[in-house]
Design an enzyme around this catalytic site. Structure first.
Site, PDB file in Angstrom:
ATOM      1  CB  THR A 164      11.533   0.062  71.498  1.00 40.77           C
ATOM      2  OG1 THR A 164      12.331   0.485  72.601  1.00 40.77           O
ATOM      3  CG2 THR A 164      10.317  -0.666  72.023  1.00 40.77           C
ATOM      4  CD  GLU A 268       4.679  -4.028  64.102  1.00 42.45           C
ATOM      5  OE1 GLU A 268       4.720  -3.388  63.039  1.00 42.45           O
ATOM      6  OE2 GLU A 268       3.640  -4.572  64.527  1.00 42.45           O
ATOM      7  CB  CYS A 302       8.448   2.493  60.622  1.00 43.96           C
ATOM      8  SG  CYS A 302       6.988   2.780  61.619  1.00 43.96           S
ATOM      9  CD  GLU A 404      13.571   1.956  56.682  1.00 43.25           C
ATOM     10  OE1 GLU A 404      14.367   1.116  57.141  1.00 43.25           O
ATOM     11  OE2 GLU A 404      12.543   2.311  57.293  1.00 43.25           O
ATOM     12  N   GLY A 466       1.075   8.217  60.255  1.00 46.22           N
ATOM     13  CA  GLY A 466       0.113   8.754  61.207  1.00 46.22           C
ATOM     14  C   GLY A 466      -1.079   7.844  61.405  1.00 46.22           C
TER      15      GLY A 466
HETATM   16  P1  NAD Z   1      17.847  -0.635  64.873  1.00 43.73           P
HETATM   17  O1  NAD Z   1      17.511  -1.873  64.118  1.00 43.73           O
HETATM   18  O2  NAD Z   1      19.208  -0.076  64.727  1.00 43.73           O
HETATM   19  O3  NAD Z   1      17.621  -0.868  66.452  1.00 43.73           O
HETATM   20  C1  NAD Z   1      16.360  -1.212  66.978  1.00 43.73           C
HETATM   21  C2  NAD Z   1      16.540  -1.935  68.300  1.00 43.73           C
HETATM   22  O4  NAD Z   1      17.083  -3.233  68.063  1.00 43.73           O
HETATM   23  C3  NAD Z   1      17.520  -1.269  69.266  1.00 43.73           C
HETATM   24  O5  NAD Z   1      17.009  -1.381  70.579  1.00 43.73           O
HETATM   25  C4  NAD Z   1      18.787  -2.086  69.100  1.00 43.73           C
HETATM   26  O6  NAD Z   1      19.634  -2.055  70.232  1.00 43.73           O
HETATM   27  C5  NAD Z   1      18.210  -3.474  68.895  1.00 43.73           C
HETATM   28  N1  NAD Z   1      19.055  -4.416  68.166  1.00 43.73           N
HETATM   29  C6  NAD Z   1      19.845  -4.164  67.089  1.00 43.73           C
HETATM   30  N2  NAD Z   1      20.408  -5.313  66.649  1.00 43.73           N
HETATM   31  C7  NAD Z   1      19.959  -6.307  67.453  1.00 43.73           C
HETATM   32  C8  NAD Z   1      20.182  -7.715  67.501  1.00 43.73           C
HETATM   33  N3  NAD Z   1      20.974  -8.344  66.629  1.00 43.73           N
HETATM   34  N4  NAD Z   1      19.556  -8.434  68.461  1.00 43.73           N
HETATM   35  C9  NAD Z   1      18.726  -7.837  69.344  1.00 43.73           C
HETATM   36  N5  NAD Z   1      18.494  -6.495  69.362  1.00 43.73           N
HETATM   37  C10 NAD Z   1      19.094  -5.739  68.412  1.00 43.73           C
HETATM   38  O7  NAD Z   1      16.740   0.460  64.453  1.00 43.73           O
HETATM   39  P2  NAD Z   1      16.684   2.026  64.780  1.00 43.73           P
HETATM   40  O8  NAD Z   1      17.728   2.740  64.001  1.00 43.73           O
HETATM   41  O9  NAD Z   1      16.607   2.256  66.249  1.00 43.73           O
HETATM   42  O10 NAD Z   1      15.237   2.398  64.192  1.00 43.73           O
HETATM   43  C11 NAD Z   1      14.983   2.670  62.849  1.00 43.73           C
HETATM   44  C12 NAD Z   1      14.424   1.459  62.126  1.00 43.73           C
HETATM   45  O11 NAD Z   1      13.285   0.940  62.805  1.00 43.73           O
HETATM   46  C13 NAD Z   1      13.930   1.791  60.732  1.00 43.73           C
HETATM   47  O12 NAD Z   1      14.274   0.749  59.846  1.00 43.73           O
HETATM   48  C14 NAD Z   1      12.424   1.891  60.901  1.00 43.73           C
HETATM   49  O13 NAD Z   1      11.692   1.693  59.715  1.00 43.73           O
HETATM   50  C15 NAD Z   1      12.192   0.802  61.906  1.00 43.73           C
HETATM   51  N6  NAD Z   1      10.937   0.994  62.656  1.00 43.73           N
HETATM   52  C16 NAD Z   1       9.894   0.166  62.386  1.00 43.73           C
HETATM   53  C17 NAD Z   1       8.678   0.353  63.037  1.00 43.73           C
HETATM   54  C18 NAD Z   1       7.494  -0.507  62.717  1.00 43.73           C
HETATM   55  O14 NAD Z   1       6.528  -0.469  63.475  1.00 43.73           O
HETATM   56  N7  NAD Z   1       7.497  -1.269  61.638  1.00 43.73           N
HETATM   57  C19 NAD Z   1       8.552   1.366  63.996  1.00 43.73           C
HETATM   58  C20 NAD Z   1       9.643   2.177  64.267  1.00 43.73           C
HETATM   59  C21 NAD Z   1      10.842   1.981  63.583  1.00 43.73           C
END
Ligand code: NAD
Length: 516
Positions: A164, A268, A302, A404, A466
């Site tokens: 997540t 996601e 997101c 983004e 939302g």
């Molecule tokens: P991020 O991609 O930096 O990290 C998300 C998760 O992925 C973290 O737990 C991280 O440790 C893990 N991770 C990162 N690289 C990985 C890899 N190579 N292998 C396995 N795990 C890995 O994202 P963030 O900064 O925490 O969140 C923001 C992003 O998430 C934005 O782009 C946002 O749009 C997206 N988001 C999408 C949704 C959706 O439902 N579509 C919901 C919430 C956030």
């Protein structure tokens, strides 16, 4: 709208916040995690509240083994009895709603109303999953062979890794876990390394629910750490489904690795969501919807609105009304009453915001309002990042606009006719959420027709953020194609089986094949 005020000036100390976090964790029965290499930071001051030990590769292996042992018993448990565990989890979440929401505010910087909404979403998901536990329905199909019965049934899948992001530190886990558990699957959660305390609190609640219902140990586990811990789960042959929420870059790294071992992925990922403001739009309603969608959660959803496509006849009025509304937004410590915009999560997020703003001017655009970091707050807490939500008027949809930027930065573009609006709208690489503000029935219906929005979510006279949990949540293109929460999203957590029973005395073969 709240009164016009400047940034909220006083921040608490990190020590004060750590004391609050410690007391809150105590209410979940979680001992203060102290002494590992992973710092649990609060964006309110940027300081470390504590630290946790990260999982090693051996810890991940052990967690997967425990999960698969639990799976062998859990898959045989009737789904309505699995639902009882989720019902008890929902009851505990109701009891601890305020405590968990306060932890979300401390770790993710959300204002209390939004943090409470996030926990409410978890409770709603539990209610939905309990009902679902009696409705994991299949199909009966017509067999071409006499005295044969053909059905399609859904079986538990196996261990699910749930990775997540920081911005919905608890709700995304609940979306996955409530449904996976009733489908018969154990869950191993790898929360964001930025929001570990909330994960420990949720884990304590699900363990209590599991103990109260006699569920097997190891049904729900947490492994703490950064991308390397995520990768260990992604590559593990004992993990049947990787449900990963985060950036498109993360999804791009995860998807081929899971595909390489023929595992299943539910992605996601990022969004670059737009709203169209048509000539007939009710601007009183549109301005409120736009400000919440673009500036709420400090632009860190997101589904945050990032591109506003306004008909040229309404452009100047919309920009001027939005600029006025933006100036009334109170930015500051999310724990202060009246604050609507809390901090960015960290320095990296701020640098991305500042870089994008610099590119606006370089690309011929104009920052209409916002974009500043408050110097007084920066002096008090150099690692806390409080910014004014920004509105930028753009001459064209440049590469910058198509990126983004995970911060409160709304680009405004103009359009002349419908085709131009839809071309701008659908040019995004992402395809998560979308909306149109219009009072023209034909436009509204066209937006929802095959030639309209290409996103997973399409709204009329509502901003793009939302969502309610009853619908399937997710998006197309670089958002990854996954669907979670309601509708038939539960099928991602199960395997489909087509079953044929011959209750006759002959052995007719399909397609009339004769043999022996
Ligand atoms: P991020 O991609 O930096 O990290 C998300 C998760 O992925 C973290 O737990 C991280 O440790 C893990 N991770 C990162 N690289 C990985 C890899 N190579 N292998 C396995 N795990 C890995 O994202 P963030 O900064 O925490 O969140 C923001 C992003 O998430 C934005 O782009 C946002 O749009 C997206 N988001 C999408 C949704 C959706 O439902 N579509 C919901 C919430 C956030």
């Amino acid at each position: 709208m709240p009164p016009i005020t400047d940034l909220a000036l006083d921040l608490p100390t990190t020590d004060d916040l750590a004391a609050v976090a410690g007391a809150l964790l105590g209410r979940f029965g979680v001992a203060w995690p102290d002494g590992g290499e992973n710092e649990a930071r609060t964006p309110i001051t940027g300081g470390a509240l504590g630290s946790t030990r990260g999982a090693t590769a051996a810890d991940v292996d052990a967690a997967v083994e425990r999960a698969n042992t639990a799976f062998r018993a859990w898959r045989l448990t009737p789904p309505p009895r699995r639902g009882e565990l989720v019902r008890q989890l929902g009851a505990l979440l109701r009891e601890h709603k305020d405590d968990l929401a306060e932890l979300v505010t401390l770790e993710a910087g959300k204002i209390p109303g939004e943090a409470q909404g996030e926990v409410q979403e978890m409770i709603d998901m539990c209610d939905l999953a309990v009902g679902l536990s009696r409705q994991l329905y299949g199909l009966t199909l017509a067999s071409e062979r006499p005295e044969h019965r053909m059905t399609e049934v859904w079986q538990p899948l196996g261990a699910c890794a749930v990775i997540t992001s920081f911005n919905f530190p608890v709700a995304v886990w609940a979306w996955n876990t409530s449904v996976a558990l009733v489908c018969g699957d154990p869950v191993i959660w790898k929360p964001s390394e930025k929001t570990v305390l909330t994960a420990l609190a949720c884990q304590a609640l699900v363990e209590r629910a599991a103990a109260a219902t006699g569920a097997p140990a190891g049904l729900s586990q947490v492994v703490v750490g950064g991308p390397e811990v995520g990768k260990a789960l992604v590559d593990h042959p004992g993990v049947a489904l990787v449900s990963a929420t985060g950036s498109t870059a993360m999804g791009r790294a995860v998807a081929p690795r899971v595909a390489g071992r023929f595992g299943r992925c539910l992605l996601e990922l990022g969004g670059n969501n737009a709203a169209i403001v048509a000539p007939s739009a009710d601007l009183d309603l549109a301005v409120r919807g736009i400000v919440f969608a673009a500036a709420g959660t400090a632009g860190q959803r997101c589904t945050t609105l990032r591109r506003l496509i306004v008909h040229e006849s309404r452009h100047d009025e919309v920009v001027s009304r939005l600029a006025g509304a933006y100036r009334t937004l109170r930015v500051g410590n999310p724990r202060d009453t009246g604050v609507l915009v809390g901090p960015l999560i960290d320095r990296r997020a701020y640098e991305g915001f500042a870089r994008a703003l610099a590119e606006v001017a370089a690309g011929g655009g104009q920052v209409v309002t916002g974009g500043q970091r408050d110097p007084a707050l920066a002096e008090q807490a150099p690692e806390a990042f409080y910014v004014r939500p920004a509105l930028a008027s753009m001459a064209e949809q440049s590469e910058l606009v198509l990126r983004e930027t995970f911060a409160p930065l709304l680009y405004v573009l103009r359009y002349g006719d419908w085709d131009e609006a839809m071309a701008l709208h659908n040019a995004a690489r992402h395809g998560l959420s979308s909306s149109i503000f219009t009072n023209d029935l034909r436009e509204a219906e066209r937006f929802l027709s095959p030639g309209g929005s290409d996103c997973g979510i399409a709204n009329v006279n509502i901003g793009p953020s939302g969502a309610e949990i009853g619908g399937a949540f997710g998006g197309e293109k670089e958002t990854g194609g996954g669907r979670e929460a309601g509708s038939d999203a539960w099928r991602a957590y199960m395997r489909r089986q087509t079953c044929t029973v011959n209750f006759g005395r002959d052995l007719p073969l399909a397609q009339g094949v004769e043999f022996l």
